[in-house]
Design an enzyme around this catalytic site. Structure first.
Site, PDB file in Angstrom:
ATOM      1  N   GLY A  47       0.823  -1.208   0.000  1.00  0.00           N
ATOM      2  CA  GLY A  47       0.000   0.000   0.000  1.00  0.00           C
ATOM      3  C   GLY A  47       0.857   1.260   0.000  1.00  0.00           C
ATOM      4  O   GLY A  47       2.089   1.204  -0.093  1.00  0.00           O
ATOM      5  N   LEU A  49       1.445   3.739   2.354  1.00  0.00           N
ATOM      6  CA  LEU A  49       2.350   3.872   3.499  1.00  0.00           C
ATOM      7  C   LEU A  49       3.250   2.646   3.630  1.00  0.00           C
ATOM      8  O   LEU A  49       4.452   2.771   3.884  1.00  0.00           O
ATOM      9  CB  LEU A  49       1.542   4.058   4.799  1.00  0.00           C
ATOM     10  CG  LEU A  49       2.362   4.063   6.086  1.00  0.00           C
ATOM     11  CD1 LEU A  49       3.394   5.181   6.085  1.00  0.00           C
ATOM     12  CD2 LEU A  49       1.439   4.164   7.297  1.00  0.00           C
ATOM     13  N   ASP A  74      -5.312 -12.772   3.297  1.00  0.00           N
ATOM     14  CA  ASP A  74      -6.353 -11.899   3.844  1.00  0.00           C
ATOM     15  C   ASP A  74      -6.101 -11.715   5.340  1.00  0.00           C
ATOM     16  O   ASP A  74      -6.035 -12.707   6.079  1.00  0.00           O
ATOM     17  CB  ASP A  74      -7.729 -12.533   3.603  1.00  0.00           C
ATOM     18  CG  ASP A  74      -8.858 -11.553   3.900  1.00  0.00           C
ATOM     19  OD1 ASP A  74      -8.766 -10.796   4.894  1.00  0.00           O
ATOM     20  OD2 ASP A  74      -9.825 -11.538   3.127  1.00  0.00           O
ATOM     21  N   ASP A 130      -7.510  10.080  11.884  1.00  0.00           N
ATOM     22  CA  ASP A 130      -8.078  11.276  12.518  1.00  0.00           C
ATOM     23  C   ASP A 130      -9.606  11.229  12.499  1.00  0.00           C
ATOM     24  O   ASP A 130     -10.264  11.940  13.263  1.00  0.00           O
ATOM     25  CB  ASP A 130      -7.554  12.541  11.820  1.00  0.00           C
ATOM     26  CG  ASP A 130      -7.726  12.534  10.305  1.00  0.00           C
ATOM     27  OD1 ASP A 130      -8.236  11.532   9.750  1.00  0.00           O
ATOM     28  OD2 ASP A 130      -7.340  13.531   9.665  1.00  0.00           O
ATOM     29  N   TYR A 153     -16.493   4.629   8.272  1.00  0.00           N
ATOM     30  CA  TYR A 153     -15.053   4.343   8.250  1.00  0.00           C
ATOM     31  C   TYR A 153     -14.428   4.717   9.595  1.00  0.00           C
ATOM     32  O   TYR A 153     -13.674   3.926  10.181  1.00  0.00           O
ATOM     33  CB  TYR A 153     -14.381   5.124   7.109  1.00  0.00           C
ATOM     34  CG  TYR A 153     -12.877   5.180   7.203  1.00  0.00           C
ATOM     35  CD1 TYR A 153     -12.106   4.030   7.052  1.00  0.00           C
ATOM     36  CD2 TYR A 153     -12.219   6.384   7.456  1.00  0.00           C
ATOM     37  CE1 TYR A 153     -10.714   4.089   7.155  1.00  0.00           C
ATOM     38  CE2 TYR A 153     -10.831   6.444   7.554  1.00  0.00           C
ATOM     39  CZ  TYR A 153     -10.089   5.290   7.405  1.00  0.00           C
ATOM     40  OH  TYR A 153      -8.719   5.338   7.510  1.00  0.00           O
ATOM     41  N   LYS A 157     -12.503   2.280  12.337  1.00  0.00           N
ATOM     42  CA  LYS A 157     -11.121   2.503  12.797  1.00  0.00           C
ATOM     43  C   LYS A 157     -11.079   2.631  14.322  1.00  0.00           C
ATOM     44  O   LYS A 157     -10.106   2.201  14.954  1.00  0.00           O
ATOM     45  CB  LYS A 157     -10.519   3.749  12.131  1.00  0.00           C
ATOM     46  CG  LYS A 157     -10.264   3.610  10.633  1.00  0.00           C
ATOM     47  CD  LYS A 157      -9.280   2.508  10.246  1.00  0.00           C
ATOM     48  CE  LYS A 157      -7.840   2.837  10.512  1.00  0.00           C
ATOM     49  NZ  LYS A 157      -6.903   1.811   9.963  1.00  0.00           N
TER      50      LYS A 157
HETATM   51  N1  LIG Z   1      -4.547   7.272   3.107  1.00  0.00           N
HETATM   52  C1  LIG Z   1      -4.886   8.221   3.957  1.00  0.00           C
HETATM   53  O1  LIG Z   1      -5.026   9.388   3.581  1.00  0.00           O
HETATM   54  C2  LIG Z   1      -5.047   7.875   5.423  1.00  0.00           C
HETATM   55  C3  LIG Z   1      -5.535   8.850   6.336  1.00  0.00           C
HETATM   56  C4  LIG Z   1      -5.636   8.532   7.693  1.00  0.00           C
HETATM   57  C5  LIG Z   1      -5.304   7.245   8.123  1.00  0.00           C
HETATM   58  N2  LIG Z   1      -4.875   6.326   7.225  1.00  0.00           N
HETATM   59  C6  LIG Z   1      -4.535   4.981   7.699  1.00  0.00           C
HETATM   60  O2  LIG Z   1      -3.216   4.684   7.272  1.00  0.00           O
HETATM   61  C7  LIG Z   1      -3.121   3.286   6.962  1.00  0.00           C
HETATM   62  C8  LIG Z   1      -2.419   3.096   5.627  1.00  0.00           C
HETATM   63  O3  LIG Z   1      -3.113   3.774   4.611  1.00  0.00           O
HETATM   64  P1  LIG Z   1      -2.639   3.703   3.089  1.00  0.00           P
HETATM   65  O4  LIG Z   1      -3.083   4.953   2.428  1.00  0.00           O
HETATM   66  O5  LIG Z   1      -1.229   3.276   3.019  1.00  0.00           O
HETATM   67  O6  LIG Z   1      -3.553   2.517   2.553  1.00  0.00           O
HETATM   68  P2  LIG Z   1      -3.553   1.826   1.088  1.00  0.00           P
HETATM   69  O7  LIG Z   1      -2.584   2.468   0.174  1.00  0.00           O
HETATM   70  O8  LIG Z   1      -4.980   1.743   0.656  1.00  0.00           O
HETATM   71  O9  LIG Z   1      -3.016   0.357   1.405  1.00  0.00           O
HETATM   72  C9  LIG Z   1      -3.824  -0.543   2.111  1.00  0.00           C
HETATM   73  C10 LIG Z   1      -3.142  -1.888   2.054  1.00  0.00           C
HETATM   74  O10 LIG Z   1      -3.983  -2.829   2.750  1.00  0.00           O
HETATM   75  C11 LIG Z   1      -4.056  -4.004   1.937  1.00  0.00           C
HETATM   76  N3  LIG Z   1      -5.291  -4.725   2.250  1.00  0.00           N
HETATM   77  C12 LIG Z   1      -6.564  -4.305   2.143  1.00  0.00           C
HETATM   78  N4  LIG Z   1      -7.408  -5.266   2.504  1.00  0.00           N
HETATM   79  C13 LIG Z   1      -6.664  -6.338   2.862  1.00  0.00           C
HETATM   80  C14 LIG Z   1      -6.956  -7.646   3.319  1.00  0.00           C
HETATM   81  N5  LIG Z   1      -8.227  -8.067   3.510  1.00  0.00           N
HETATM   82  N6  LIG Z   1      -5.929  -8.494   3.587  1.00  0.00           N
HETATM   83  C15 LIG Z   1      -4.642  -8.085   3.392  1.00  0.00           C
HETATM   84  N7  LIG Z   1      -4.285  -6.864   2.969  1.00  0.00           N
HETATM   85  C16 LIG Z   1      -5.308  -5.992   2.702  1.00  0.00           C
HETATM   86  C17 LIG Z   1      -4.052  -3.464   0.516  1.00  0.00           C
HETATM   87  O11 LIG Z   1      -3.682  -4.464  -0.411  1.00  0.00           O
HETATM   88  P3  LIG Z   1      -4.639  -4.899  -1.649  1.00  0.00           P
HETATM   89  O12 LIG Z   1      -5.383  -3.671  -2.082  1.00  0.00           O
HETATM   90  O13 LIG Z   1      -3.646  -5.403  -2.648  1.00  0.00           O
HETATM   91  O14 LIG Z   1      -5.528  -5.953  -1.114  1.00  0.00           O
HETATM   92  C18 LIG Z   1      -2.947  -2.421   0.642  1.00  0.00           C
HETATM   93  O15 LIG Z   1      -1.683  -3.017   0.538  1.00  0.00           O
HETATM   94  C19 LIG Z   1      -4.519   2.714   7.066  1.00  0.00           C
HETATM   95  O16 LIG Z   1      -4.635   1.976   8.254  1.00  0.00           O
HETATM   96  C20 LIG Z   1      -5.435   3.929   7.100  1.00  0.00           C
HETATM   97  O17 LIG Z   1      -6.586   3.712   7.877  1.00  0.00           O
HETATM   98  C21 LIG Z   1      -4.756   6.598   5.889  1.00  0.00           C
END
Ligand SMILES: NC(=O)c1ccc[n+]([C@@H]2O[C@H](COP(=O)([O-])OP(=O)(O)OC[C@H]3O[C@@H](n4cnc5c(N)ncnc54)[C@H](OP(=O)(O)O)[C@@H]3O)[C@@H](O)[C@H]2O)c1
Length: 303
Positions: A47, A49, A74, A130, A153, A157
């Site tokens: 993903g 991060l 998963d 947040d 969402y 969380k």
């Molecule tokens: N992005 C933001 O702006 C933001 C803001 C606040 C907090 N956060 C938090 O920061 C964290 C990281 O965010 P991010 O933007 O890096 O997320 P991201 O780019 O959407 O990556 C999410 C990862 O989770 C994997 N995933 C999803 N469902 C899964 C499952 N059932 N089993 C295994 N892997 C699974 C996805 O892989 P596949 O898609 O290949 O399955 C992907 O590698 C999250 O916990 C999020 O809540 C993010």
């Protein structure tokens, strides 16, 4: 008390396994202490991060393993997660995997990862949001403020935070941007500016966007804090967000300017009455622990 017993037991094990690099003894600042061998297990390694953690971790002295995404494994599959984590024998598990629109991934996935982390005797750093806050106030939110999500969402969380054990570190962050490729936040703005989408950007929702490089560096520093037996690692919620509070509209405009688009091409409008409005994280507690500077989006995107 059972919790204290488990904590003492873990501390003893950490002491037994710890070794210090020259000049970095147990009396130095917690963030200055490094263990010779550290193993990190990252969920969501593919993903936004997770990939940045994978890029930065080796230079910070970590060996990295993890789960790239759901096609590999998963995170809701408790037995498979248990086996994968046990196999990697990590010191720290960083749980980033989530789905915006699937509470079961966020809650049951976190439950499985937390259980596997505990079984491996590792420390859990869980990524939260947040949006556990309602955004109804007017001041910056500290870790002592009561979470009360108003979106599905955000609710998932918060529930995920609550299935983590008390000794886990819950890193609450905000909009993530600034990776080698445009992430979703950048794509929204660029697609709107390019006329690919007709999205409007909220003029009344304040957030504290954080550059993915700063967030990953912060997470790695926080992960390393657990290696110093003289300083108990931080636990519970910790706010780690960028220094500038911006509306979604202002943020999208900065992104456009940074990527050579006309910010005036963007359309701003107020969010609905049910949207969170003032989600400004006070990250001063994290700043006191960290060497990395949590830069504001104005600075990052002007660079
Ligand atoms: N992005 C933001 O702006 C933001 C803001 C606040 C907090 N956060 C938090 O920061 C964290 C990281 O965010 P991010 O933007 O890096 O997320 P991201 O780019 O959407 O990556 C999410 C990862 O989770 C994997 N995933 C999803 N469902 C899964 C499952 N059932 N089993 C295994 N892997 C699974 C996805 O892989 P596949 O898609 O290949 O399955 C992907 O590698 C999250 O916990 C999020 O809540 C993010």
């Amino acid at each position: 008390m059972a919790g204290a017993h488990v904590g003492q037991h873990r501390a003893a094990r950490r002491r037994a396994r710890s070794c210090w690099l020259p000049g970095r003894g147990p009396h130095s600042r917690p963030s200055d202490t490094v263990r010779a061998v550290k193993r990190l297990f990252v969920t969501g390694l593919g993903g936004y991060l997770g990939a940045e953690l994978g890029r930065q971790a080796p230079a910070a002295g970590w060996e990295v393993a993890g789960i790239a995404g759901s096609a590999q494994l998963d995170v809701r599959d408790g037995a498979a997660v248990l086996a994968a984590v046990a196999d990697a024998r990590p010191d720290v598990v960083v749980h980033t995997a989530y789905r915006m629109n699937d509470a079961s991934v966020n809650v049951e996935g976190t439950r499985a990862v937390a259980a596997a982390t505990a079984a491996a005797g590792a420390r859990l750093v869980h990524l939260s949001s947040d949006l556990v806050f309602p955004g109804t106030g007017t001041r910056a939110l500290t870790e002592d403020d009561e979470p009360r999500p108003v979106t599905p969402y955000g609710a998932s969380k918060l529930e995920a935070e609550r299935v983590c054990p008390p000794e886990a570190l819950l890193v609450r962050t905000s909009l993530i941007y600034g990776g080698p490729e445009p992430g979703p936040q950048e794509r929204f703005a660029l697609d709107a500016a390019d006329g690919v989408s007709d999205m409007a950007f909220f003029t009344d929702e304040l957030r504290c966007p954080i550059a993915v490089a700063d967030l990953a560096a912060a997470v790695l520093e926080l992960a390393a804090l657990g290696s110093d037996p003289a300083h108990p690692p931080p636990a519970g919620p910790l706010h780690v967000a960028g220094a500038d509070a911006l509306t979604r509209y202002e943020f999208a405009q900065l992104i456009c300017a940074r990527h050579g688009r006309d910010p005036a091409a963007l359309r701003g409008e107020p969010g609905g009455p049910d949207r969170p409005k003032h989600i400004v994280l006070d990250s001063s507690r994290a700043r006191a622990l960290l060497r990395v500077r949590l830069r504001g989006a104005r600075e990052v995107l002007a660079a």
